[in-house]
Design a protein around this motif. Structure first.
Motif, short mmCIF file in Angstrom:
data_model
loop_
_atom_site.label_atom_id
_atom_site.label_comp_id
_atom_site.label_asym_id
_atom_site.label_seq_id
_atom_site.Cartn_x
_atom_site.Cartn_y
_atom_site.Cartn_z
N LEU A 271 -35.86 -37.27 17.98
CA LEU A 271 -35.85 -38.72 18.15
C LEU A 271 -35.03 -39.09 19.38
O LEU A 271 -33.98 -38.48 19.64
CB LEU A 271 -35.24 -39.41 16.93
N TYR A 272 -35.50 -40.09 20.12
CA TYR A 272 -34.69 -40.63 21.21
C TYR A 272 -33.47 -41.31 20.64
O TYR A 272 -33.55 -42.07 19.68
CB TYR A 272 -35.51 -41.63 22.04
N ASP A 273 -32.32 -41.03 21.23
CA ASP A 273 -31.06 -41.62 20.79
C ASP A 273 -30.37 -42.21 22.02
O ASP A 273 -29.94 -41.48 22.92
CB ASP A 273 -30.18 -40.54 20.15
N SER A 274 -30.26 -43.54 22.05
CA SER A 274 -29.69 -44.20 23.23
C SER A 274 -28.23 -43.80 23.44
O SER A 274 -27.73 -43.87 24.57
CB SER A 274 -29.79 -45.72 23.08
N ALA A 275 -27.57 -43.37 22.38
CA ALA A 275 -26.15 -42.99 22.50
C ALA A 275 -25.96 -41.63 23.14
O ALA A 275 -24.86 -41.30 23.60
CB ALA A 275 -25.49 -43.01 21.13
N SER A 276 -27.03 -40.82 23.18
CA SER A 276 -26.87 -39.45 23.68
C SER A 276 -26.73 -39.39 25.19
O SER A 276 -26.17 -38.45 25.73
CB SER A 276 -28.06 -38.59 23.26
N MET A 277 -27.27 -40.40 25.88
CA MET A 277 -27.19 -40.48 27.34
C MET A 277 -27.80 -39.23 28.01
O MET A 277 -27.37 -38.82 29.09
CB MET A 277 -25.74 -40.67 27.81
N GLN A 278 -28.83 -38.64 27.39
CA GLN A 278 -29.46 -37.48 28.00
C GLN A 278 -30.20 -37.89 29.27
O GLN A 278 -30.83 -38.96 29.33
CB GLN A 278 -30.46 -36.82 27.04
#
Length: 276
Positions: A177-184
């Protein structure tokens, strides 16, 4: 398998807007093949009967399938390619000696278009926006091309999670899942939604473009889509629409029918000119 003159078609509803007859007629002319390519409007609840009637003629060597029949085609064929099994949908039907094979050329079309734009797919970290049929159809070929990872974003988190689970059944846990907090940081960002047709943007932070990724919108218009414009305004320099994917997926279908690989560029340029 081919019988000349060969007949092929595209099934859809609606179907009038399809550019497939133009594309395949130009492909056939490259090899002097006498191909008759038709648009076939099938009733929304009558794909199987329409396919039965079309393929009753032994000269009918194959068909393309567009919305809303890609799942119906999956059920109609006798065997499935690896692409179609993983995509869960069929957009190409090929007559074989022992029945009909269903394939899905959407993902191959996307990957080939990325390559034609010199976008490196191998080892890429990808953000896939959307979790519908377009995304599901594209992911198998991206994995086959050697991507490192794929993050999936969708307005419906449940739908995105379902696609992550489906993908990881065959993808060695490369999907998440895309996670905005991961900052990848992403190497390629792909918009597999139809939002650009409504001149709307996905609800994503500008940070997804921070790495200046290559950006691909599966929608194509007579001007850059709002998604493409957004990416350009944030410094992305490789920004591409989906017209090349349309031509390349058709080229893969043509190859599956005839064993000949047509040149896509003249067809792409012709359609681009028509679309001005």
């Amino acid at each position: 398998m081919s019988t000349y003159p060969a007949i092929a078609c595209v099934f859809g509803n609606p179907i009038e807007q399809s550019k497939s007859p133009i594309i395949h007629s130009m492909f056939a002319s490259q090899f002097n093949l006498p191909l008759q390519y038709q648009k076939r409007l099938a009733p929304s609840d009558g794909f199987a009967l329409s396919a039965d009637q079309f393929f009753a003629d032994i000269s009918c060597i194959g068909a393309n399938v567009t919305m809303p029949f890609k799942l119906d085609a999956l059920q109609w064929v006798d065997t499935l390619s690896s692409q179609a099994k993983r995509a869960g949908a069929v957009n190409t039907i090929i007559r074989q000696n022992n029945g009909f094979t269903g394939d899905n050329t959407d993902g191959v079309g996307l990957v080939n278009d990325l390559h034609q734009h010199n976008i490196a797919v191998n080892k890429a970290n990808i953000l896939m926006i959307g979790a519908g049929g377009a995304a599901k159809g594209a992911i198998p070929a991206l994995l086959d091309a050697g991507i490192n990872s794929i993050a999936i974003y969708n307005r419906s988190v449940d739908k995105a999670q379902a696609l992550v689970r489906h993908t990881n059944r065959y993808a060695n846990s490369k999907a998440r899942l895309y996670d905005s907090a991961s900052m990848q940081a992403f190497d390629i960002v792909i918009n597999a939604t139809s939002l650009s047709l409504q001149n709307e943007l996905p609800d994503l932070p500008d940070s997804v473009f921070a790495n200046q990724p290559s950006v691909y919108d599966m929608v194509y218009l007579n001007k850059p889509t709002v998604f493409m414009q957004k990416a350009t305004s944030l410094g992305c320099t490789m920004v591409v629409d989906g017209l090349g994917m349309l031509v390349n997926q058709a080229a893969q279908s043509f190859y599956l029918w005839f064993g000949q690989r047509p040149s896509c560029e003249p067809v792409y340029l012709h359609l681009r000119d028509l679309n001005k």
